[in-house]
Design a protein around this motif. Structure first.
Motif, PDB file in Angstrom:
ATOM      1  N   LEU A 283     -36.706  96.308  -0.835  1.00 33.52           N
ATOM      2  CA  LEU A 283     -36.661  95.704   0.494  1.00 33.52           C
ATOM      3  C   LEU A 283     -37.854  94.765   0.613  1.00 33.52           C
ATOM      4  O   LEU A 283     -38.968  95.114   0.203  1.00 33.52           O
ATOM      5  CB  LEU A 283     -36.715  96.789   1.575  1.00 33.52           C
ATOM      6  N   ILE A 284     -37.613  93.569   1.165  1.00 34.58           N
ATOM      7  CA  ILE A 284     -38.652  92.547   1.292  1.00 34.58           C
ATOM      8  C   ILE A 284     -38.801  92.216   2.769  1.00 34.58           C
ATOM      9  O   ILE A 284     -37.863  91.729   3.398  1.00 34.58           O
ATOM     10  CB  ILE A 284     -38.309  91.277   0.485  1.00 34.58           C
ATOM     11  N   PHE A 285     -39.980  92.500   3.325  1.00 36.22           N
ATOM     12  CA  PHE A 285     -40.290  92.179   4.715  1.00 36.22           C
ATOM     13  C   PHE A 285     -41.078  90.869   4.737  1.00 36.22           C
ATOM     14  O   PHE A 285     -42.238  90.828   4.307  1.00 36.22           O
ATOM     15  CB  PHE A 285     -41.104  93.289   5.374  1.00 36.22           C
ATOM     16  N   GLN A 286     -40.450  89.808   5.229  1.00 37.25           N
ATOM     17  CA  GLN A 286     -41.123  88.525   5.399  1.00 37.25           C
ATOM     18  C   GLN A 286     -41.601  88.453   6.843  1.00 37.25           C
ATOM     19  O   GLN A 286     -40.814  88.289   7.768  1.00 37.25           O
ATOM     20  CB  GLN A 286     -40.163  87.372   5.081  1.00 37.25           C
ATOM     21  N   SER A 311     -29.892  89.511   0.303  1.00 35.59           N
ATOM     22  CA  SER A 311     -29.486  90.753   0.983  1.00 35.59           C
ATOM     23  C   SER A 311     -30.646  91.715   1.171  1.00 35.59           C
ATOM     24  O   SER A 311     -30.557  92.637   1.995  1.00 35.59           O
ATOM     25  CB  SER A 311     -28.378  91.444   0.180  1.00 35.59           C
ATOM     26  N   GLN A 312     -31.742  91.528   0.447  1.00 37.76           N
ATOM     27  CA  GLN A 312     -32.893  92.418   0.568  1.00 37.76           C
ATOM     28  C   GLN A 312     -33.976  91.859   1.489  1.00 37.76           C
ATOM     29  O   GLN A 312     -34.966  92.539   1.757  1.00 37.76           O
ATOM     30  CB  GLN A 312     -33.492  92.682  -0.810  1.00 37.76           C
ATOM     31  N   ILE A 313     -33.815  90.629   1.973  1.00 30.92           N
ATOM     32  CA  ILE A 313     -34.841  89.985   2.804  1.00 30.92           C
ATOM     33  C   ILE A 313     -34.619  90.375   4.263  1.00 30.92           C
ATOM     34  O   ILE A 313     -33.501  90.334   4.774  1.00 30.92           O
ATOM     35  CB  ILE A 313     -34.798  88.453   2.644  1.00 30.92           C
ATOM     36  N   ARG A 314     -35.705  90.736   4.945  1.00 34.10           N
ATOM     37  CA  ARG A 314     -35.700  90.991   6.382  1.00 34.10           C
ATOM     38  C   ARG A 314     -36.823  90.160   7.002  1.00 34.10           C
ATOM     39  O   ARG A 314     -37.986  90.307   6.624  1.00 34.10           O
ATOM     40  CB  ARG A 314     -35.924  92.474   6.697  1.00 34.10           C
ATOM     41  N   LEU A 315     -36.455  89.278   7.930  1.00 34.31           N
ATOM     42  CA  LEU A 315     -37.445  88.476   8.637  1.00 34.31           C
ATOM     43  C   LEU A 315     -37.946  89.262   9.841  1.00 34.31           C
ATOM     44  O   LEU A 315     -37.153  89.832  10.595  1.00 34.31           O
ATOM     45  CB  LEU A 315     -36.850  87.143   9.087  1.00 34.31           C
ATOM     46  N   ILE A 316     -39.252  89.297  10.032  1.00 38.69           N
ATOM     47  CA  ILE A 316     -39.864  90.052  11.118  1.00 38.69           C
ATOM     48  C   ILE A 316     -40.722  89.105  11.942  1.00 38.69           C
ATOM     49  O   ILE A 316     -41.659  88.488  11.420  1.00 38.69           O
ATOM     50  CB  ILE A 316     -40.719  91.213  10.579  1.00 38.69           C
ATOM     51  N   LEU A 317     -40.385  88.965  13.206  1.00 35.43           N
ATOM     52  CA  LEU A 317     -41.196  88.193  14.151  1.00 35.43           C
ATOM     53  C   LEU A 317     -42.107  89.178  14.868  1.00 35.43           C
ATOM     54  O   LEU A 317     -41.709  89.851  15.821  1.00 35.43           O
ATOM     55  CB  LEU A 317     -40.300  87.431  15.136  1.00 35.43           C
ATOM     56  N   ASN A 318     -43.328  89.284  14.392  1.00 36.65           N
ATOM     57  CA  ASN A 318     -44.285  90.255  14.898  1.00 36.65           C
ATOM     58  C   ASN A 318     -45.035  89.695  16.111  1.00 36.65           C
ATOM     59  O   ASN A 318     -44.966  88.499  16.401  1.00 36.65           O
ATOM     60  CB  ASN A 318     -45.265  90.627  13.789  1.00 36.65           C
ATOM     61  N   LYS A 319     -45.749  90.582  16.812  1.00 38.07           N
ATOM     62  CA  LYS A 319     -46.554  90.227  17.987  1.00 38.07           C
ATOM     63  C   LYS A 319     -45.701  89.564  19.069  1.00 38.07           C
ATOM     64  O   LYS A 319     -46.141  88.639  19.768  1.00 38.07           O
ATOM     65  CB  LYS A 319     -47.712  89.312  17.591  1.00 38.07           C
ATOM     66  N   ALA A 320     -44.469  90.036  19.224  1.00 42.37           N
ATOM     67  CA  ALA A 320     -43.560  89.414  20.185  1.00 42.37           C
ATOM     68  C   ALA A 320     -43.953  89.712  21.618  1.00 42.37           C
ATOM     69  O   ALA A 320     -43.561  88.967  22.533  1.00 42.37           O
ATOM     70  CB  ALA A 320     -42.134  89.897  19.926  1.00 42.37           C
ATOM     71  N   ASP A 321     -44.711  90.783  21.870  1.00 44.98           N
ATOM     72  CA  ASP A 321     -45.090  91.098  23.245  1.00 44.98           C
ATOM     73  C   ASP A 321     -46.217  90.215  23.763  1.00 44.98           C
ATOM     74  O   ASP A 321     -46.639  90.357  24.914  1.00 44.98           O
ATOM     75  CB  ASP A 321     -45.485  92.568  23.367  1.00 44.98           C
ATOM     76  N   SER A 322     -46.722  89.304  22.934  1.00 42.78           N
ATOM     77  CA  SER A 322     -47.740  88.362  23.396  1.00 42.78           C
ATOM     78  C   SER A 322     -47.137  87.138  24.068  1.00 42.78           C
ATOM     79  O   SER A 322     -47.876  86.256  24.495  1.00 42.78           O
ATOM     80  CB  SER A 322     -48.615  87.920  22.217  1.00 42.78           C
ATOM     81  N   LEU A 323     -45.802  87.073  24.140  1.00 40.49           N
ATOM     82  CA  LEU A 323     -45.112  85.929  24.731  1.00 40.49           C
ATOM     83  C   LEU A 323     -44.272  86.378  25.915  1.00 40.49           C
ATOM     84  O   LEU A 323     -43.846  87.535  26.000  1.00 40.49           O
ATOM     85  CB  LEU A 323     -44.202  85.250  23.697  1.00 40.49           C
ATOM     86  N   THR A 324     -44.022  85.439  26.805  1.00 44.66           N
ATOM     87  CA  THR A 324     -43.049  85.688  27.859  1.00 44.66           C
ATOM     88  C   THR A 324     -41.640  85.600  27.278  1.00 44.66           C
ATOM     89  O   THR A 324     -41.444  85.129  26.146  1.00 44.66           O
ATOM     90  CB  THR A 324     -43.215  84.666  28.986  1.00 44.66           C
ATOM     91  N   THR A 325     -40.661  86.038  28.052  1.00 43.88           N
ATOM     92  CA  THR A 325     -39.285  86.046  27.551  1.00 43.88           C
ATOM     93  C   THR A 325     -38.803  84.642  27.234  1.00 43.88           C
ATOM     94  O   THR A 325     -38.138  84.418  26.209  1.00 43.88           O
ATOM     95  CB  THR A 325     -38.367  86.709  28.586  1.00 43.88           C
ATOM     96  N   GLN A 326     -39.143  83.689  28.060  1.00 44.56           N
ATOM     97  CA  GLN A 326     -38.703  82.313  27.827  1.00 44.56           C
ATOM     98  C   GLN A 326     -39.338  81.735  26.571  1.00 44.56           C
ATOM     99  O   GLN A 326     -38.660  81.124  25.743  1.00 44.56           O
ATOM    100  CB  GLN A 326     -39.046  81.454  29.040  1.00 44.56           C
ATOM    101  N   ASN A 327     -40.644  81.928  26.401  1.00 48.37           N
ATOM    102  CA  ASN A 327     -41.307  81.421  25.204  1.00 48.37           C
ATOM    103  C   ASN A 327     -40.839  82.148  23.947  1.00 48.37           C
ATOM    104  O   ASN A 327     -40.788  81.559  22.859  1.00 48.37           O
ATOM    105  CB  ASN A 327     -42.816  81.551  25.345  1.00 48.37           C
ATOM    106  N   LEU A 328     -40.507  83.442  24.093  1.00 46.54           N
ATOM    107  CA  LEU A 328     -40.019  84.190  22.933  1.00 46.54           C
ATOM    108  C   LEU A 328     -38.690  83.617  22.436  1.00 46.54           C
ATOM    109  O   LEU A 328     -38.460  83.531  21.222  1.00 46.54           O
ATOM    110  CB  LEU A 328     -39.873  85.659  23.300  1.00 46.54           C
ATOM    111  N   MET A 329     -37.816  83.218  23.345  1.00 51.34           N
ATOM    112  CA  MET A 329     -36.549  82.615  22.944  1.00 51.34           C
ATOM    113  C   MET A 329     -36.790  81.290  22.215  1.00 51.34           C
ATOM    114  O   MET A 329     -36.118  80.979  21.223  1.00 51.34           O
ATOM    115  CB  MET A 329     -35.667  82.395  24.167  1.00 51.34           C
ATOM    116  N   ARG A 330     -37.747  80.521  22.672  1.00 55.68           N
ATOM    117  CA  ARG A 330     -38.047  79.258  22.004  1.00 55.68           C
ATOM    118  C   ARG A 330     -38.625  79.490  20.609  1.00 55.68           C
ATOM    119  O   ARG A 330     -38.282  78.792  19.649  1.00 55.68           O
ATOM    120  CB  ARG A 330     -39.024  78.450  22.853  1.00 55.68           C
TER     121      ARG A 330
END
Length: 549
Positions: A283-286, A311-330
């Motif tokens: 498993l590869i966490f990018q 099939s083994q790659i998983r993209l992770i968007l970390n530190k998502a709670d540092s953004l508002t919902t609108q900025n997170l969507m962008r």
């Protein structure tokens, strides 16, 4: 006459400076609107008494001066107010509950079953008797440069963490293992902190292992890393610690990608080392964070190396709670826009959006969404752990198919060479012509026509030019020569392993995994004591049929 030098004013604390400014403002307001309820000297209120610097509240004392003693006039009460404790000293950051990690990963049940241990012995036996002899006879490792060892077969699933610097890779490992605030915690920071390849493994006690020791230990799966030189082994660190999760999986933390630095400055072939770990990762966490979504040359090269392992790659968007919902969507859309040119597959990779560290989510954020994403990631990780035996069997079968194709191609090269070689022809020129233009002699087409080999599994033709440039044709024998009365033929063993032995082993492992564990039988009650009566009908005396009525 001696005049003492004037004493320099004592510098005020920044807090006192602010409070004096507030007092001056209050005095000006009193001149305009009249005295307020605070008739006392504001500067006296602001003075902090000696003692506890963090006590809170106001004390009322009486201060008697020399004038008050002479006039018998009581001095006014003066309030000495002290600042309260700062919030950080009162209560630390709220920590997140970790019970869902143990429940999702099923850390309470980590005992290996006897079925899996028996299947691993059978897999090693098939590899040693059917695949490895053909590997050595036709020098497959020199073509692929991926030597499969016993340590790699028996190793635990490997999870590889990749990504730019300071995106939270080490913090994520600390969070999954619960190392926050312990001496075993991996060092983290806002600057590039991880400069080594760190392998976190299970062990009897906590200890750190140098890279040269890991490479010298043949029982581990890291001995092939010696080919990258001593400069890399100095950047390789192993950490052992007793942990329930590490009994089932191995984590690899990598140095962060720094786009403004040349690869040669690392002192070792960074991309080649990453390729070695990518080939062996389950498993590869990018990992990314909202501030590092740009794509540079080093990251682009990594995605090229991961081609075929989407099939083994998983993209992770970390530190998502540092953004508002609108900025997170962008930011989420920007991440896909950056990754689209790098991953050329029909189905996009799975993206997990959350904040992977031990502190609680920030206020006014999508807490429920982040928790669901985290649980989905943990379920994905647990699926890889549960299917480790099936993945090992499938990997060894795929490796056997590649060895078989390589042996058939080398045999075809040899057969064509012997057919074209005449009495007065130059052996070197004949074989050189065959290697440089294999299509003219139908090398690859004959393999596709006579055997059940897919054209998508065939290696590049240029690879065999380099292969035969190092290994002369005289060092090989044809497949028909690799037979004996006692051991049989290598080709027949390999064909039987690919077609029957490995699929049968995979089927038995899948059935054992699907069958629930048998429930423990309830203990039988102890026999009644002599002279006691238990159970229905025991009050009646048994009749003796031999006695005369």
């Amino acid at each position: 006459m001696y005049h003492p030098a004037p004493r320099a004013p004592v510098p005020l604390h920044p807090r006192d400076t602010v409070l004096r400014a507030q007092a001056s403002t209050q005095q000006q307001l009193d001149l305009l609107t009249g005295p307020s309820s605070h008739d006392e000297d504001p500067l006296v209120q602001l003075q902090q008494p000696e003692g506890d610097a963090f006590s809170c509240g106001c004390d009322t004392t009486e201060e008697h001066t020399s004038q008050s003693s002479s006039n018998d006039t009581p001095a006014p009460e003066r309030t000495l107010c002290q600042p309260c404790k700062p919030p950080s000293a009162v209560a630390g950051p709220t920590m997140r509950d970790r019970t869902h990690i143990e429940d999702t990963l099923r850390l309470a049940n980590t005992d290996p079953s006897t079925e899996l241990s028996a299947a691993m012995k059978k897999l090693l036996n098939i590899f040693h008797t059917a695949i490895q002899p053909m590997e050595r006879a036709f020098k497959y490792n020199e073509l692929r440069q991926h030597e499969v060892t016993d340590g790699e077969i028996t190793s635990k699933p490997m999870v590889l963490f990749l990504g730019p610097w300071s995106v939270g890779k080490s913090s994520m490992i600390n969070y999954l293992l619960g190392l926050h605030g312990t001496p075993q915690e991996l060092y983290t920071g806002a600057e590039p902190t991880t400069s080594e390849f760190t392998v976190i493994m299970n062990g009897e006690k906590f200890r750190s292992i140098e890279g040269i020791v890991m490479a010298a230990d043949s029982s581990r799966s890291f001995s092939p890393l010696e080919k990258f030189g001593q400069g890399f082994l100095e950047k390789l660190v192993g950490i052992e610690m007793p942990h329930k999760l590490l009994e089932r999986v191995t984590f690899v933390d990598t140095p962060g990608i720094i786009e403004n630095r040349k690869q040669q400055e690392r002192g070792y072939p960074y991309n080649e080392v990453c390729q070695w770990f990518i080939d062996r990762a389950d498993l590869i966490f990018q990992v990314f964070d909202p501030t590092k979504l740009d794509v540079g040359g080093e990251l682009e090269m990594l995605f090229r190396q991961m081609k075929g392992r989407e099939s083994q790659i998983r993209l992770i968007l970390n530190k998502a709670d540092s953004l508002t919902t609108q900025n997170l969507m962008r930011v989420y859309g920007a991440l896909f826009w950056s990754m689209a040119p790098l991953i050329n597959v029909t189905e996009p990779p799975r993206v997990y959006v959350s904040s992977f560290w031990p502190q609680d989510y920030a206020a006014d954020t999508s807490r429920e969404l982040f928790m669901k994403e985290e649980i989905s990631l943990l379920e994905d990780l647990n699926q890889v752990i549960e299917n480790q035996m099936e993945n090992k069997i499938a990997f060894i079968r795929q490796h056997g198919i590649r060895v078989r194709i390589h042996a058939l191609l080398v045999d075809r090269y040899l057969q064509t060479y012997y057919d074209k070689l005449g009495w007065f022809s130059d052996p070197y020129e004949v074989f050189k012509d065959i290697v440089n233009d294999p299509d003219k002699h139908y090398i690859f087409k004959s393999i596709l026509a006579k055997t059940n080999v897919s054209k998508f599994d065939l290696p590049n033709k240029e690879a065999y030019q380099d292969f035969f440039g190092v290994n002369p044709v005289s060092s090989f024998k044809q497949l028909s020569s690799h037979c004996s009365w006692t051991g049989g033929c290598l080709q027949e063993k390999l064909e039987r392993a690919i077609s029957y032995d490995l699929p049968g082993l995979l089927s038995s492992v899948s059935k054992a995994a699907a069958t629930p564990a048998p429930a423990k039988a309830a203990p039988s009650p102890p026999p009644p004591l002599p002279g006691t009566c238990e159970g229905p009908g025991c009050e009646e005396k048994p009749k003796n049929r031999w006695r005369k009525q």
